[in-house]
Write a protein that holds these residues in place. Structure first.
Motif, PDB file in Angstrom:
ATOM      1  N   CYS A  49       0.827  -1.202   0.000  1.00  0.00           N
ATOM      2  CA  CYS A  49       0.000   0.000   0.000  1.00  0.00           C
ATOM      3  C   CYS A  49       0.864   1.256   0.000  1.00  0.00           C
ATOM      4  O   CYS A  49       0.487   2.284  -0.579  1.00  0.00           O
ATOM      5  CB  CYS A  49      -0.927   0.006   1.217  1.00  0.00           C
ATOM      6  SG  CYS A  49      -2.127  -1.352   1.229  1.00  0.00           S
ATOM      7  N   MET A  50       2.003   1.205   0.648  1.00  0.00           N
ATOM      8  CA  MET A  50       2.910   2.351   0.695  1.00  0.00           C
ATOM      9  C   MET A  50       3.533   2.609  -0.682  1.00  0.00           C
ATOM     10  O   MET A  50       3.669   3.760  -1.101  1.00  0.00           O
ATOM     11  CB  MET A  50       4.017   2.101   1.719  1.00  0.00           C
ATOM     12  CG  MET A  50       5.048   3.219   1.812  1.00  0.00           C
ATOM     13  SD  MET A  50       6.427   2.814   2.917  1.00  0.00           S
ATOM     14  CE  MET A  50       7.293   1.569   1.927  1.00  0.00           C
ATOM     15  N   PHE A  51       3.885   1.551  -1.406  1.00  0.00           N
ATOM     16  CA  PHE A  51       4.571   1.698  -2.687  1.00  0.00           C
ATOM     17  C   PHE A  51       3.628   2.014  -3.846  1.00  0.00           C
ATOM     18  O   PHE A  51       4.043   2.610  -4.829  1.00  0.00           O
ATOM     19  CB  PHE A  51       5.353   0.422  -3.018  1.00  0.00           C
ATOM     20  CG  PHE A  51       6.668   0.306  -2.306  1.00  0.00           C
ATOM     21  CD1 PHE A  51       7.723   1.152  -2.609  1.00  0.00           C
ATOM     22  CD2 PHE A  51       6.851  -0.661  -1.324  1.00  0.00           C
ATOM     23  CE1 PHE A  51       8.938   1.041  -1.959  1.00  0.00           C
ATOM     24  CE2 PHE A  51       8.067  -0.777  -0.662  1.00  0.00           C
ATOM     25  CZ  PHE A  51       9.116   0.079  -0.977  1.00  0.00           C
ATOM     26  N   ASP A  52       2.365   1.586  -3.765  1.00  0.00           N
ATOM     27  CA  ASP A  52       1.451   1.692  -4.903  1.00  0.00           C
ATOM     28  C   ASP A  52       0.242   2.546  -4.532  1.00  0.00           C
ATOM     29  O   ASP A  52      -0.619   2.125  -3.760  1.00  0.00           O
ATOM     30  CB  ASP A  52       1.006   0.294  -5.338  1.00  0.00           C
ATOM     31  CG  ASP A  52       0.285   0.286  -6.672  1.00  0.00           C
ATOM     32  OD1 ASP A  52      -0.425   1.262  -6.972  1.00  0.00           O
ATOM     33  OD2 ASP A  52       0.433  -0.703  -7.420  1.00  0.00           O
ATOM     34  N   ALA A  53       0.167   3.751  -5.089  1.00  0.00           N
ATOM     35  CA  ALA A  53      -0.920   4.674  -4.768  1.00  0.00           C
ATOM     36  C   ALA A  53      -2.274   4.119  -5.188  1.00  0.00           C
ATOM     37  O   ALA A  53      -3.288   4.368  -4.517  1.00  0.00           O
ATOM     38  CB  ALA A  53      -0.674   6.022  -5.436  1.00  0.00           C
ATOM     39  N   GLN A  54      -2.324   3.371  -6.287  1.00  0.00           N
ATOM     40  CA  GLN A  54      -3.586   2.794  -6.736  1.00  0.00           C
ATOM     41  C   GLN A  54      -4.079   1.715  -5.781  1.00  0.00           C
ATOM     42  O   GLN A  54      -5.251   1.651  -5.434  1.00  0.00           O
ATOM     43  CB  GLN A  54      -3.429   2.228  -8.149  1.00  0.00           C
ATOM     44  CG  GLN A  54      -3.242   3.284  -9.227  1.00  0.00           C
ATOM     45  CD  GLN A  54      -4.402   4.260  -9.297  1.00  0.00           C
ATOM     46  OE1 GLN A  54      -5.571   3.859  -9.290  1.00  0.00           O
ATOM     47  NE2 GLN A  54      -4.082   5.541  -9.372  1.00  0.00           N
ATOM     48  N   LYS A  55      -3.158   0.858  -5.339  1.00  0.00           N
ATOM     49  CA  LYS A  55      -3.546  -0.198  -4.409  1.00  0.00           C
ATOM     50  C   LYS A  55      -3.967   0.373  -3.054  1.00  0.00           C
ATOM     51  O   LYS A  55      -4.746  -0.248  -2.325  1.00  0.00           O
ATOM     52  CB  LYS A  55      -2.397  -1.193  -4.219  1.00  0.00           C
ATOM     53  CG  LYS A  55      -2.185  -2.136  -5.400  1.00  0.00           C
ATOM     54  CD  LYS A  55      -1.169  -3.203  -5.066  1.00  0.00           C
ATOM     55  CE  LYS A  55      -1.078  -4.261  -6.164  1.00  0.00           C
ATOM     56  NZ  LYS A  55      -0.623  -3.733  -7.437  1.00  0.00           N
ATOM     57  N   SER A  56      -3.451   1.553  -2.702  1.00  0.00           N
ATOM     58  CA  SER A  56      -3.784   2.143  -1.403  1.00  0.00           C
ATOM     59  C   SER A  56      -5.268   2.472  -1.280  1.00  0.00           C
ATOM     60  O   SER A  56      -5.768   2.677  -0.174  1.00  0.00           O
ATOM     61  CB  SER A  56      -2.954   3.414  -1.176  1.00  0.00           C
ATOM     62  OG  SER A  56      -3.333   4.438  -2.076  1.00  0.00           O
ATOM     63  N   LYS A  57      -5.974   2.476  -2.414  1.00  0.00           N
ATOM     64  CA  LYS A  57      -7.408   2.751  -2.399  1.00  0.00           C
ATOM     65  C   LYS A  57      -8.233   1.478  -2.288  1.00  0.00           C
ATOM     66  O   LYS A  57      -9.463   1.539  -2.206  1.00  0.00           O
ATOM     67  CB  LYS A  57      -7.795   3.506  -3.673  1.00  0.00           C
ATOM     68  CG  LYS A  57      -7.058   4.829  -3.848  1.00  0.00           C
ATOM     69  CD  LYS A  57      -7.370   5.454  -5.190  1.00  0.00           C
ATOM     70  CE  LYS A  57      -6.551   6.729  -5.416  1.00  0.00           C
ATOM     71  NZ  LYS A  57      -6.815   7.326  -6.757  1.00  0.00           N
ATOM     72  N   GLN A  58      -7.576   0.332  -2.311  1.00  0.00           N
ATOM     73  CA  GLN A  58      -8.295  -0.932  -2.245  1.00  0.00           C
ATOM     74  C   GLN A  58      -8.656  -1.286  -0.808  1.00  0.00           C
ATOM     75  O   GLN A  58      -8.084  -0.764   0.155  1.00  0.00           O
ATOM     76  CB  GLN A  58      -7.453  -2.059  -2.868  1.00  0.00           C
ATOM     77  CG  GLN A  58      -7.224  -1.886  -4.367  1.00  0.00           C
ATOM     78  CD  GLN A  58      -6.386  -2.995  -4.959  1.00  0.00           C
ATOM     79  OE1 GLN A  58      -5.723  -3.746  -4.253  1.00  0.00           O
ATOM     80  NE2 GLN A  58      -6.402  -3.104  -6.282  1.00  0.00           N
ATOM     81  N   ARG A  59      -9.603  -2.199  -0.688  1.00  0.00           N
ATOM     82  CA  ARG A  59     -10.111  -2.578   0.622  1.00  0.00           C
ATOM     83  C   ARG A  59      -9.024  -3.095   1.551  1.00  0.00           C
ATOM     84  O   ARG A  59      -9.021  -2.791   2.748  1.00  0.00           O
ATOM     85  CB  ARG A  59     -11.203  -3.643   0.452  1.00  0.00           C
ATOM     86  CG  ARG A  59     -11.783  -4.154   1.750  1.00  0.00           C
ATOM     87  CD  ARG A  59     -12.805  -5.246   1.499  1.00  0.00           C
ATOM     88  NE  ARG A  59     -13.181  -5.899   2.742  1.00  0.00           N
ATOM     89  CZ  ARG A  59     -13.940  -6.973   2.813  1.00  0.00           C
ATOM     90  NH1 ARG A  59     -14.432  -7.513   1.706  1.00  0.00           N
ATOM     91  NH2 ARG A  59     -14.223  -7.525   3.977  1.00  0.00           N
ATOM     92  N   LYS A  60      -8.081  -3.859   1.007  1.00  0.00           N
ATOM     93  CA  LYS A  60      -7.037  -4.441   1.849  1.00  0.00           C
ATOM     94  C   LYS A  60      -6.212  -3.366   2.539  1.00  0.00           C
ATOM     95  O   LYS A  60      -5.699  -3.573   3.646  1.00  0.00           O
ATOM     96  CB  LYS A  60      -6.131  -5.354   1.011  1.00  0.00           C
ATOM     97  CG  LYS A  60      -5.345  -4.630  -0.081  1.00  0.00           C
ATOM     98  CD  LYS A  60      -4.607  -5.621  -0.962  1.00  0.00           C
ATOM     99  CE  LYS A  60      -3.850  -4.907  -2.082  1.00  0.00           C
ATOM    100  NZ  LYS A  60      -3.226  -5.845  -3.012  1.00  0.00           N
ATOM    101  N   CYS A  61      -6.067  -2.205   1.887  1.00  0.00           N
ATOM    102  CA  CYS A  61      -5.321  -1.098   2.490  1.00  0.00           C
ATOM    103  C   CYS A  61      -6.214  -0.278   3.402  1.00  0.00           C
ATOM    104  O   CYS A  61      -5.819   0.087   4.522  1.00  0.00           O
ATOM    105  CB  CYS A  61      -4.738  -0.208   1.401  1.00  0.00           C
ATOM    106  SG  CYS A  61      -3.578  -1.045   0.287  1.00  0.00           S
TER     107      CYS A  61
END
Length: 218
Positions: A49-61
């Motif tokens: 989540c820290m490295f990927d701004a797009q993934k930071s918006k996903q539920r897991k983050c």
């Protein structure tokens, strides 16, 4: 609710977040190339989540997962593994799979990307992933809220101690760099087609130095 013993297994990962927080059947497909096995990729969610701004918006983050599975990937010489079939989960099965793969869109994209090379239907595939996840025991350092330095050898030994059937050459670690520091982002486990662990192929690379950082869970 599913309960486990003192040593956490993969299906319990969702419980480490600060929030406290029937699959469709399809006709068998014909495969041109045999499978050499599977690689299950376990993500270190806080680091990803820290490295990927797009993934930071996903539920897991957003919900503070400590770990999640990004996929159980087939090892094959095929270059095209896409499928037009879908993988719609029943509410009960979606709840189980969400504990290790919380984002529904990610689950659907995974299946569409690899379903054409998997020698099982979508129901069997996700059931297999859950079985592998439930069997794997995780060192407590990977679900701790504390950020810490870790020797690769020590982490490997902990995995082997917790999982007696896991050989040392069946596990690989992946790291990314932030401000000169190597941070653990993935743990990869290699399997035979029958679910037994196997030596990872040369394509499954170890990219971590001897000492790296495990980012604490939020």
């Amino acid at each position: 609710m599913i309960f486990f013993g003192q040593t956490s297994v993969l299906l319990r990962w969702a419980l480490f977040g600060v929030s406290g927080a029937g699959l469709g059947l399809f006709a068998p497909q014909i495969f041109a190339a045999p499978l050499q096995g599977y690689v299950m990729v376990v993500q270190m969610t806080p680091a990803v989540c820290m490295f990927d701004a797009q993934k930071s918006k996903q539920r897991k983050c957003l919900e503070g997962y400590s770990l999640n599975i990004s996929g159980l990937y087939p090892e094959t010489s095929e270059t095209e593994c896409k499928t037009t079939s879908t993988a719609t989960l029943s509410p009960l099965q979606a709840k189980v799979v969400a504990r290790v793969m919380p984002d529904e869109n990610a689950r659907m994209q995974l299946w569409r990307g690899i379903g054409g090379c998997v020698q099982m239907n979508s129901s069997q595939y996700f059931r297999t992933m859950i079985n592998y996840a439930e069997r794997l025991k995780i060192p407590k350092e990977l679900t701790s809220p504390e950020t810490r330095a870790m020797h690769q050898t020590n982490l490997r030994l902990q995995f082997l101690r917790l999982n007696p059937s896991l050989p040392a050459n069946a596990i690989r670690f992946s790291c990314s760099t932030s401000q000169g520091n190597a941070i653990l982002t993935e743990v990869k486990l290699c399997y035979k087609n029958n679910g037994q662990y196997k030596r990872c192929s040369a394509e499954v690379q170890n990219t971590c130095p001897n000492i790296f950082t495990i980012k604490g869970s939020y």
